[in-house]
Design a protein around this motif. Structure first.
Motif: not given
Length: 531
Positions: A231-232, A238-244, A301-304
């Motif tokens: 669910f996360v 993060v750290p499961f965001h790399f696909w976005v 997210g904001n830094a990227a």
């Protein structure tokens, strides 16, 4: 000898109508696609949008109170489907988001290249799963709904094909990472079932951790952590965001908007149900973990987003993708706070209030991006320079959406929603998380305001190419003479804005304005128990 207990479960069709209508519409669209002549397949899109509108209307009879169905004998805690305040709010969010996505998708017939029926079937199927998920009250139904939401999304991403398109590659990345997260969650559910002996959420909460066998304590704790992973992942934390970023950039633009809102809402709803409802006794385990994830997610997210090059191809979509990761961090703050509250309803309500605001304005931003992409398919942030001179209403709408996401007036609802989320962290005693949120809100202002300012700037003067003559090789290129610059650089775009796209922008703007004028319509969710 006592009579055997009846296992027949009664079904109230009115209670399950929203997901059933979406699923039935998906099957009807798929069947119609087989028999309709090619010239009439353009009717499938309006039919799908009408189906989603009907599913939204089916929520109205359920607003009066809590209703359950698919209940096993033994009490109200053994029901698999509940139409309570939490479920209805999330269903309103996901079905409304799917309806706006349908409006965004109606003008894209040429891009789908003969896959019209498949597209609408997949969209309705995913929407039916997203509508089922918040009403699920056992882990089996919850995982099933999550996969029904996600599996069609892989194919929706892959529908963007052609020379130079990265749809199939993005879909493969999304698929491989998603099934890995799902497999981990299923392993965790197995561990939880070993300790609790049931899959019903309320029964798990009643039996764990007190009634679990001592030798299973470690197994159950591992199960709690592993169950939350899937669910996360869907919430893009993060750290499961790399696909976005790659998935959003490779998907058709309406599909990217759908994933950023409906996919995220489904993951968040599942996370709340599992963590807050099924595992309240393990708040000391998952609460700090979610708080750390929230801080990391909003920061990364904001830094990227700040580092996104506005001149790079696809930078507008990548900026929206990183913005959605940062917004996911804000959405996780109330979930972390719920672990430290005796009555977590207010914290859950704040998360839903923020989610409703985010859904309306983020899909509005994607609608304006879809309009700009018709003229500038490179999807660069720099393409938005001077949009106000070309399309003043679209520029004003996008400026309003960005200010809502930033939490600045006139986007009052964005400000109020952020305050509600911030308050949950303060009341739960999560001072470091509250400070991290305040810092990240300030960081996000930079790229939101930078993009907003770009909309109202004049077009850059055209530059003449540098002369090839050696005698002038070191000279600074001169501006193109006035005679070479178009006489009316700010004239309207040559193409007419499609009616469905206009409707999507107008509807999102109307929702944002209505909520900003009367924020109590959403913030009442944050002031009372959700269950």
């Amino acid at each position: 000898m006592s009579a055997p207990t009846s296992m027949v479960q009664s079904v109230e069709w009115a209670v399950i109508a929203p997901p059933v209508i979406a699923a039935a519409g998906a099957l009807a669209v798929l069947a119609a696609d087989l028999f309709l002549p090619e010239a009439r397949k353009r009717l499938l899109g309006p039919a799908a949008a009408a189906t989603l509108a009907l599913a939204l209307l089916a929520l109205l009879p359920l607003r009066a109170g809590d209703r359950t169905t698919f209940c096993a004998p033994g009490g109200p805690d053994l029901c698999s489907y509940a139409a309570d305040r939490f479920a209805l709010t999330v269903q309103l969010l996901v079905l409304g988001g799917a309806f706006l996505t349908a409006l965004l998708s109606l003008p894209g017939e040429r891009e789908r290249r003969g896959h019209e029926g498949e597209f609408w079937f997949l969209l309705l199927s995913s929407a039916s799963g997203a509508a089922l998920l918040p009403a699920a009250r056992d882990l089996a139904t919850l995982v099933l709904a999550l996969e029904v939401t996600t599996l069609p999304a892989y194919a929706l991403v892959a529908l963007r094909r052609g020379p130079g398109e990265r749809g199939p590659e993005a879909a493969l990345t999304f698929f491989l990472s998603s099934i890995t997260a799902t497999a981990v969650s299923l392993l965790g559910i197995g561990f939880v079932y070993a300790g609790a002996g049931t899959l019903y959420l309320d029964e798990i909460a009643a039996r764990l951790p007190g009634e679990a066998a001592p030798e299973l304590a470690t197994v159950v704790r591992a199960g709690v952590v592993l169950t939350l992973v899937g669910f996360v992942f869907k919430a893009a934390a993060v750290p499961f965001h790399f696909w976005v970023p790659d998935t959003y950039a490779g998907a058709p633009l309406p599909v990217a908007g759908y994933l950023s809102v409906v996919g995220k809402a489904a993951g968040l709803a599942g996370l709340i149900l599992v963590a807050v409802r099924a595992f309240p006794g393990y708040g000391g385990l998952w609460g700090p973990a979610v708080a750390v994830l929230a801080g990391l997610t909003m920061t990364v997210g904001n830094a990227a987003a700040l580092r996104t090059d506005p001149e790079a191809p696809g930078s507008a979509i990548r900026l929206l993708a990183w913005s959605s990761v940062g917004q996911a961090g804000y959405l996780l703050v109330p979930v972390a706070a719920a672990a430290y509250e005796d009555t977590p309803g207010d914290a859950v309500g704040a998360a839903l209030a923020y989610g409703l605001m985010y859904a309306a304005v983020n899909l509005g931003a994607f609608a304006v991006a879809a309009h700009v992409a018709r003229r500038s398919p490179a999807h660069r942030v720099a393409d938005y320079r001077g949009l106000y001179a070309r399309r003043p209403l679209a520029a004003l709408a996008l400026a309003f959406f960005l200010l809502c996401l930033a939490g600045l007036p006139p986007g009052v609802i964005g400000l109020f929603a952020k305050v509600a989320v911030f308050a949950t962290a303060v009341e739960a005693g999560l001072a470091p998380l509250a400070v991290a949120m305040a810092v990240n809100v300030a960081l996000a202002l930079v790229y939101y305001l930078r993009w907003t300012a770009l909309l109202f700037r004049g077009p850059e003067p055209a530059q003449a190419p540098a002369p090839a003559d050696d005698d002038t090789a070191g000279e600074t290129p001169r501006a193109t003479p006035a005679a070479d610059v178009p006489e009316h650089p700010s004239e309207p775009l040559p193409e007419r804005l499609p009616t469905p796209l206009t409707g999507a922008i107008a509807l999102s703007a109307a929702l944002g304005l209505a909520l900003s004028a009367a924020p109590q319509l959403v913030l009442t969710l944050a002031s009372g128990a959700i269950w």
